[in-house]
Design a protein around this motif. Sequence first.
Motif, PDB file in Angstrom:
ATOM      1  N   PHE A  65       0.846  -1.192   0.000  1.00 49.94           N
ATOM      2  CA  PHE A  65       0.000   0.000   0.000  1.00 49.94           C
ATOM      3  C   PHE A  65       0.887   1.251   0.000  1.00 49.94           C
ATOM      4  CE2 PHE A  65      -2.256   3.361   2.301  1.00 49.94           C
ATOM      5  CZ  PHE A  65      -3.444   3.408   1.602  1.00 49.94           C
TER       6      PHE A  65
ATOM      7  N   GLN B  12      -3.042   1.448  -4.119  1.00 53.56           N
ATOM      8  CA  GLN B  12      -4.069   1.762  -3.133  1.00 53.56           C
ATOM      9  C   GLN B  12      -4.498   0.510  -2.374  1.00 53.56           C
ATOM     10  OE1 GLN B  12      -7.231   4.026  -4.925  1.00 53.56           O
ATOM     11  NE2 GLN B  12      -5.841   5.639  -5.550  1.00 53.56           N
ATOM     12  N   GLY B  13      -3.792  -0.579  -2.633  1.00 55.14           N
ATOM     13  CA  GLY B  13      -4.030  -1.841  -1.947  1.00 55.14           C
ATOM     14  C   GLY B  13      -2.719  -2.593  -1.907  1.00 55.14           C
TER      15      GLY B  13
ATOM     16  N   TYR C   9      -5.015  -8.729  -6.237  1.00 51.46           N
ATOM     17  CA  TYR C   9      -4.974  -7.347  -5.784  1.00 51.46           C
ATOM     18  C   TYR C   9      -6.053  -7.211  -4.718  1.00 51.46           C
ATOM     19  CZ  TYR C   9      -5.448  -2.339  -5.552  1.00 51.46           C
ATOM     20  OH  TYR C   9      -5.513  -1.042  -5.100  1.00 51.46           O
TER      21      TYR C   9
ATOM     22  N   GLU D 200      -7.749  -4.630  -1.750  1.00 50.57           N
ATOM     23  CA  GLU D 200      -7.862  -3.239  -1.300  1.00 50.57           C
ATOM     24  C   GLU D 200      -8.939  -3.146  -0.237  1.00 50.57           C
ATOM     25  OE1 GLU D 200      -7.866  -0.413  -4.609  1.00 50.57           O
ATOM     26  OE2 GLU D 200      -9.471   0.700  -3.612  1.00 50.57           O
TER      27      GLU D 200
ATOM     28  N   ARG E 223     -11.346  -0.131   1.717  1.00 51.27           N
ATOM     29  CA  ARG E 223     -11.778   1.265   1.685  1.00 51.27           C
ATOM     30  C   ARG E 223     -12.670   1.523   2.889  1.00 51.27           C
ATOM     31  NH1 ARG E 223     -11.438   4.616  -3.056  1.00 51.27           N
ATOM     32  NH2 ARG E 223      -9.991   3.607  -4.468  1.00 51.27           N
TER      33      ARG E 223
ATOM     34  N   PRO F   2      -9.137   4.712   0.308  1.00 46.79           N
ATOM     35  CA  PRO F   2      -8.273   3.538   0.466  1.00 46.79           C
ATOM     36  C   PRO F   2      -7.487   3.620   1.767  1.00 46.79           C
ATOM     37  CG  PRO F   2      -7.608   4.855  -1.458  1.00 46.79           C
ATOM     38  CD  PRO F   2      -8.764   5.541  -0.827  1.00 46.79           C
TER      39      PRO F   2
ATOM     40  N   PRO G 267      -4.529  -2.258   3.859  1.00 46.04           N
ATOM     41  CA  PRO G 267      -5.183  -3.515   4.236  1.00 46.04           C
ATOM     42  C   PRO G 267      -4.501  -4.229   5.398  1.00 46.04           C
ATOM     43  CG  PRO G 267      -4.964  -3.378   1.865  1.00 46.04           C
ATOM     44  CD  PRO G 267      -4.158  -2.247   2.437  1.00 46.04           C
TER      45      PRO G 267
END
Length: 139
Positions: free
Chosen positions: A29, A41-42, A121, A123, A125, A130, A133
């Motif tokens: 991330f 974003q993940g 992948y 993610e 939120r 985001p 994780p």
Amino acid sequence: MLAPALPTTPIVGHGPYPAPVNGPISARFGAPRVTGGLNWQGIVFQAVAGTPVRAIAPGMVLYAGPLRGYEQIVIVQIAHSLLAIYGHLGATDVHVGEQVSTGRQVGSVGSGGELGNDGLYFEMRNAGHPVNPLYYIHN
């Protein structure tokens, strides 16, 4: 800015939920993408194509299907404003509106594509933003 993790580097999250797949994390991330654009974003788990991807927590499926840049994707709402997003799937095994339990197979790992390698992948939120994780899962 965080550097991408080496594939053999063990990374342990600090959260209460199990990881969606077992495997090393090859993109962290906030790390820059090799191809440019937005930072990750993940996270990306390395896993063989076809590996089952499991729900990290109970929730309701909000979306299951193709999404540009993600291949096949499953989005599960696991709390009021918390979403778990499983991307780069080769196949989805759930439907919109379905309630899933922890450990339920939501899909399987995809091959190649935008990630360049086989992998998942993943993610999270919170309220649409985001978040790392690793704050939510352990592996």
